[in-house]
Design a protein around this motif. Structure first.
Motif: not given
Length: 409
Positions: A265-273
């Motif tokens: 979740v934290a990784f998903n929040t910060l990467v350019d989806r």
């Protein structure tokens, strides 16, 4: 050693063959986990006898650790697949499903175990807890793929995915509570849950996972800006992050599955989806490559003789768990979820029991040295994989047609 490589070869061949036929399989009423389970049965002691678990040394320990890693990688894939905006928009139904919903499913599963087999209350609660969480591995076969993308609304896919990812870690508390009360005594066990399990096993796991995921996300963004990271490295990065979260949490005695989900979740929040995640179907690749072998192992380890000794009661119990555990909970929560009858039926049925139950049941068996837990839990898993496997494609298409028909023009 020969059994090790033979097991690896059969598992790898299963992944290859199912990957090469993934298109046609999506149109058939069978799921990849069901086919992998059948491969394990066919290659195991009850079939061709190629896989002989009695020569593995500690087959249940091997399956338990395989299930742990499978869950960690799978919940990482779930966290990457669900858009963060969906988690925020759907926070109300998700909190209801992960709170009252989880407790209701635990109560129903435990009550059925007590009624069917006359188990002591705490033992019934332990078995019920293992059967409570919806499985992200089997659920992935329902909410991913071309059929699901074409027929299922994004909202429904996100709810099923996020719930199945989060409740596997939260179920850890439900499993440990009766186990500690049985092994340490009721008062001491409850105290240990309050003073250790909640702050260390759960909250610390979330903190470790979120920190690792956040640092990895920041590092990826910096690397992208400086041209250090290739686009094709995302899959390997996410798998490595899941394993790092499990190892980090295990090192301090925390729940690695919950840590892996928090890291995702934290990784998903910060990467350019848009740039990183949607062009590469991470969850689909993870499902094909990493999650199918555990079903091959499970198929080879199914306790057929112990099932036969239990007779029809075990089959009735397994069916009752699937028919009552989740549908009844959803039915009671419909007024709070504010969903249609169509959605209630779909969400009620498609809450499969799979790898999470395998892991928690084997953990309980290891702690209590009671083989009955694996006998009963494995029966529910096998029936769930079968029934949810054959109803997934027809159910998704029927739900999709009715959902589209219900939309205003």
């Amino acid at each position: 050693m020969q059994q090790l490589y033979l097991t690896m070869a059969i598992s790898a061949l299963t992944v290859v063959l199912l990957g090469l036929t993934s298109g046609p399989l999506q149109k058939l009423p069978v799921s990849r986990p069901l086919l992998a389970l059948c491969v394990g049965i066919a290659a195991g002691p009850t079939g061709a006898g190629l896989l002989r678990p009695d020569e593995w040394g500690a087959p249940h320990a091997i399956l338990k650790e395989a299930a742990r890693l499978t869950l960690a990688i799978s919940v990482m894939g779930v966290a990457l697949r669900v858009p963060i905006r969906d988690l925020l928009e759907l926070r109300r139904p998700l909190l209801i499903l992960l709170g009252p919903g989880l407790l209701l499913m635990w109560a129903v599963s435990s009550g059925l175990a007590w009624l069917a087999f006359g188990l002591a209350p705490l033992l019934a609660m332990s078995l019920g807890a293992a059967l409570t969480p919806t499985d992200p591995v089997v659920a992935a076969s329902i909410v991913t793929g071309h059929v699901a993308e074409a027929e299922l609304p994004q909202k429904s896919r996100s709810i099923l995915s996020a719930e199945s990812g989060a409740n596997d870690g939260l179920a850890y508390l439900l499993v440990l509570l009766p186990l500690l009360m049985m092994t340490e005594g009721s008062e001491a066990g409850l105290t240990q849950v309050i003073t250790h399990v909640i702050p260390v096993d759960l909250l610390l796991a979330v903190g470790i996972g979120a920190t690792l995921g956040g640092l990895t996300g920041v590092a990826l963004r910096v690397g992208d800006r400086r041209g250090w990271v290739e686009h094709s490295s995302l899959l390997s990065l996410s798998v490595a992050l899941a394993l790092l979260a499990v190892a980090g949490a295990h090192a301090v005695g925390s729940d690695g599955i919950l840590a892996s989900f928090a890291a995702g979740v934290a990784f998903n929040t910060l990467v350019d989806r848009e740039a990183e995640l949607e062009d590469e179907n991470v969850q689909e690749a993870v499902t094909k490559l990493f999650t199918l072998p555990v079903f091959v192992l499970t198929g080879a380890l199914l306790p057929w003789n112990a099932w036969l000794d239990r007779g029809w009661t075990l089959l009735v119990f397994a069916l009752a768990v699937l028919v009552l555990r989740r549908p009844l909970a959803i039915l009671l929560l419909v007024p709070f979820l504010k969903i249609s009858r169509r959605d209630a039926v779909f969400f009620g049925w498609f809450g499969p029991v799979g790898v999470a139950a395998i892991y928690y049941a084997l953990h309980a068996e290891e702690t209590l040295h009671d083989p009955r837990i694996w006998t009963m839990a494995s029966a529910v898993v096998a029936v769930s994989v079968l029934l949810h496997g054959v109803t997934a494609s027809p159910g998704v298409m029927l739900y999709g047609r009715r959902a589209k028909g219900a939309r205003p023009e």
